[in-house]
Design a protein around this motif. Sequence first.
Motif, short mmCIF file in Angstrom:
data_model
loop_
_atom_site.label_atom_id
_atom_site.label_comp_id
_atom_site.label_asym_id
_atom_site.label_seq_id
_atom_site.Cartn_x
_atom_site.Cartn_y
_atom_site.Cartn_z
N GLU A 1 0.81 -1.22 0.00
CA GLU A 1 0.00 0.00 0.00
C GLU A 1 0.84 1.27 0.00
O GLU A 1 0.40 2.30 -0.47
CB GLU A 1 -0.96 -0.03 1.18
CG GLU A 1 -2.06 -1.08 0.97
CD GLU A 1 -3.30 -0.78 1.78
OE1 GLU A 1 -3.13 -0.32 2.91
OE2 GLU A 1 -4.41 -1.00 1.28
N TYR A 2 2.09 1.19 0.54
CA TYR A 2 2.87 2.43 0.53
C TYR A 2 3.28 2.83 -0.87
O TYR A 2 3.51 4.00 -1.14
CB TYR A 2 4.08 2.37 1.48
CG TYR A 2 5.05 1.24 1.26
CD1 TYR A 2 5.01 0.12 2.09
CD2 TYR A 2 5.99 1.30 0.26
CE1 TYR A 2 5.90 -0.91 1.91
CE2 TYR A 2 6.89 0.26 0.09
CZ TYR A 2 6.84 -0.84 0.91
OH TYR A 2 7.72 -1.87 0.73
N GLU B 1 1.25 2.25 -3.52
CA GLU B 1 -0.01 2.82 -4.02
C GLU B 1 -0.21 4.22 -3.44
O GLU B 1 -0.59 5.16 -4.14
CB GLU B 1 -1.19 1.92 -3.64
CG GLU B 1 -2.42 2.19 -4.46
CD GLU B 1 -3.63 1.40 -4.01
OE1 GLU B 1 -4.69 1.59 -4.58
OE2 GLU B 1 -3.51 0.59 -3.07
N ALA B 2 0.11 4.36 -2.14
CA ALA B 2 -0.02 5.66 -1.49
C ALA B 2 0.92 6.67 -2.15
O ALA B 2 0.55 7.82 -2.35
CB ALA B 2 0.28 5.55 0.01
N ARG C 1 1.83 6.67 -5.25
CA ARG C 1 1.22 7.09 -6.51
C ARG C 1 0.10 8.08 -6.25
O ARG C 1 -0.08 9.05 -6.98
CB ARG C 1 0.69 5.87 -7.28
CG ARG C 1 1.79 4.94 -7.76
CD ARG C 1 1.40 4.21 -9.02
NE ARG C 1 0.17 3.46 -8.85
CZ ARG C 1 -0.81 3.42 -9.74
NH1 ARG C 1 -0.72 4.08 -10.86
NH2 ARG C 1 -1.89 2.71 -9.50
N ALA C 2 -0.66 7.83 -5.17
CA ALA C 2 -1.78 8.72 -4.83
C ALA C 2 -1.28 10.10 -4.42
O ALA C 2 -2.03 11.06 -4.42
CB ALA C 2 -2.63 8.12 -3.73
N LEU C 3 0.02 10.18 -4.06
CA LEU C 3 0.58 11.48 -3.67
C LEU C 3 1.27 12.16 -4.84
O LEU C 3 1.89 13.20 -4.68
CB LEU C 3 1.57 11.30 -2.51
CG LEU C 3 0.93 10.90 -1.18
CD1 LEU C 3 1.99 10.44 -0.20
CD2 LEU C 3 0.15 12.06 -0.61
N GLY C 4 1.17 11.56 -6.01
CA GLY C 4 1.73 12.20 -7.19
C GLY C 4 3.23 12.02 -7.35
O GLY C 4 3.87 12.81 -8.01
N PHE C 5 3.82 10.96 -6.76
CA PHE C 5 5.25 10.71 -6.92
C PHE C 5 5.51 10.14 -8.31
O PHE C 5 4.71 9.38 -8.84
CB PHE C 5 5.77 9.73 -5.86
CG PHE C 5 5.70 10.26 -4.46
CD1 PHE C 5 5.48 11.61 -4.22
CD2 PHE C 5 5.83 9.41 -3.37
CE1 PHE C 5 5.41 12.10 -2.92
CE2 PHE C 5 5.76 9.89 -2.08
CZ PHE C 5 5.55 11.24 -1.85
N ARG D 1 10.89 8.02 -8.72
CA ARG D 1 11.00 8.22 -7.26
C ARG D 1 10.46 7.00 -6.53
O ARG D 1 11.05 6.53 -5.56
CB ARG D 1 10.22 9.47 -6.87
CG ARG D 1 9.99 9.62 -5.37
CD ARG D 1 9.54 11.01 -5.02
NE ARG D 1 10.66 11.93 -5.04
CZ ARG D 1 11.45 12.16 -3.98
NH1 ARG D 1 11.22 11.55 -2.84
NH2 ARG D 1 12.45 13.00 -4.08
N VAL E 1 13.19 5.39 -4.29
CA VAL E 1 13.10 5.78 -2.88
C VAL E 1 12.20 4.82 -2.09
O VAL E 1 12.41 4.60 -0.90
CB VAL E 1 12.59 7.24 -2.75
CG1 VAL E 1 12.46 7.64 -1.29
CG2 VAL E 1 13.51 8.18 -3.49
N HIS E 2 11.18 4.27 -2.76
CA HIS E 2 10.23 3.47 -2.00
C HIS E 2 10.35 1.97 -2.22
O HIS E 2 9.98 1.19 -1.36
CB HIS E 2 8.81 3.95 -2.28
CG HIS E 2 8.60 5.37 -1.83
ND1 HIS E 2 8.29 5.68 -0.52
CD2 HIS E 2 8.72 6.54 -2.48
CE1 HIS E 2 8.21 7.00 -0.40
NE2 HIS E 2 8.47 7.54 -1.58
#
Lengths: 330, 290
Positions: free
Chosen positions: B179-180, B182-183, B185-189, B193, B197-198
Amino acid sequence: MTALLDIRGLTTEFRVNGRWHAAIQDVDLSLAANETLAVVGESGSGKSVTALSTLRLLPQAGARIGRGEILFEGRDLAKLSERQMAKVRGNDIAMIFQEPMTSLNPTMTVGDQIAEVLMIHRGMSHGAALNEARDLLDEVRVPDPARRVTEYPHQFSGGMRQRAMIAIALACRPKVLLADEPTTALDVTVQHQVLTLLDDLKRERGMGVIFITHNLGVVAQIADRVAVMYAGEIVETADCTRLFANPAHPYTEALLRAMPRVDRRADTLEPIPGSVPSITGRPAGCYFAPRCGYARPECGHHPVLGPISGAGGSDHQARCILRAKAEEAA
Amino acid sequence: MTAVTETIPARKPNVLLQTLNRNRLSWVGIGLLALILLSAIFAPLLAPHDPLQQNILNRLEGPSPEFWLGTDSYGRDVLSRLLYGTRVSLLVGFLSVLIAMTVGSAIGIFAGYVGGMVDQLIMGLVDVMLSFPTLLLGLMVAAMLGASLENLIIAIAITETAPFVRIARAPTISAKRKEYVEAGRALGFSPLRIMGVHILPNILSDIVVVASLWMASAIRTEASLSFIGLGVQPPTPTWGGMIREGFENILSSWWLVVFPSLAILLTVLALNILGDALRDAIDPKLKGES
């Protein structure tokens, strides 16, 4: 009341065995500033797909927006390029997810994860963003924020993580927040705290919140308006108080009867027989008819969302042929 | 509360230490590796003689108090050459694996994250690369580039890139569904990145474990290529080169082949033990076994 977010006729399709099937169809939702709209329904009713479609987060292979417009402040998000869309995500419209335990990157400090959004969308320096992160943690009522910004997600409890998620989502002061079952994984007491927090933040910032849940108790606590979804369609929309007092659609009625309440005996709960039809196996006519106690031969025609009278000026609509007939007769 | 936060950051190394403790053999590997590393670093101090100093009068002498491991056909001290050879072996092993790991992981993460046709195409190429025996591929590349230290490193790096693509791709696919991500992507990264980074920090442990195992293989390949004469050129002492030179006199002067072979054996063994220990420490399914 002008709508901040206006979803019109949104149809999202999934590819199953080489054919496109509508996961949600003709969904109309409008959200004003400083308003909480709850989207309720069972698993598989299309609540999450609606939210993910709004931010265009569905996987590109196997899912597409078939029809409809997603108007955010007059701009149609469905037509934006991926690059333009990235600027909207997290900045104008943010989303929080169900699982606080896995929604944070375990290898980064919480402070850095909040700062990351600010550095990307606001172009802040790392130091300034970390200061802002500390203030945000304070704002979502995480105790001792100066120490907490330097900690990792595994040092946070579930409720604290969900607060951190909220801080990340709200870092850039978005105008719309999509909350996909954000309290489902939390204890009831923590759930209440998080709901109160979300409600306060909505008021302070004048945000529009779309709150997705299957928990009607939660709806009653925070929603201004409610949209009930079933099998990919909205079957009823109404003001929160009106929906609980006068449900117009048999599905809403059944949901309310299946909800446990403190002031009633638990053995009077009535489960809804059967389950939501899959997207490849929806019946002709009314999708709810096979599970509906009021089903008649007329229910073989697919009903439209029609107005229900007596709502006292507010908008109340339901998707039921029998109800539409009753309205005509009246 | 303060006590809790102070103990938690130390948790990961503790688990690592516990697992290493449970398996005594892993300490043998670590000790051995430390010894090898130290002898590479302090070779000039430890070596009793100049590794390049020829002395025809002392040629092909067996182990003695003066020449602990004997001398070769030019009268050079085998122990000193062995110590200096450690430097080449470790340098080639480390650098080639570092290059292979960096390039291979980048490709693997990209393939896993993007998926679809791109992924299938990349994995098809990787399968082709993997179907060549490591030594044969290294031989081809080294022969094409010409024999030198840099080319040897490049050749071995190329042979070991494909496995890293595979190793990085699989955990990327599972991390992609977290989910992090997906999160993010939901934050526009941006995808870059999210990958760098993730995803990368979360799959790095899988990659590093395998890197230690492939470093053993790189050292073996280096020795093999040097043995064939495609490695570092004489008079620079390398283990593979020493075995080749000693091969001519193997029947009369056994020490010329046996000691460099032992050095290779012990280094590869140490790296394999370390790799296994690290894998056990990181893989929760294997905890409590072995």
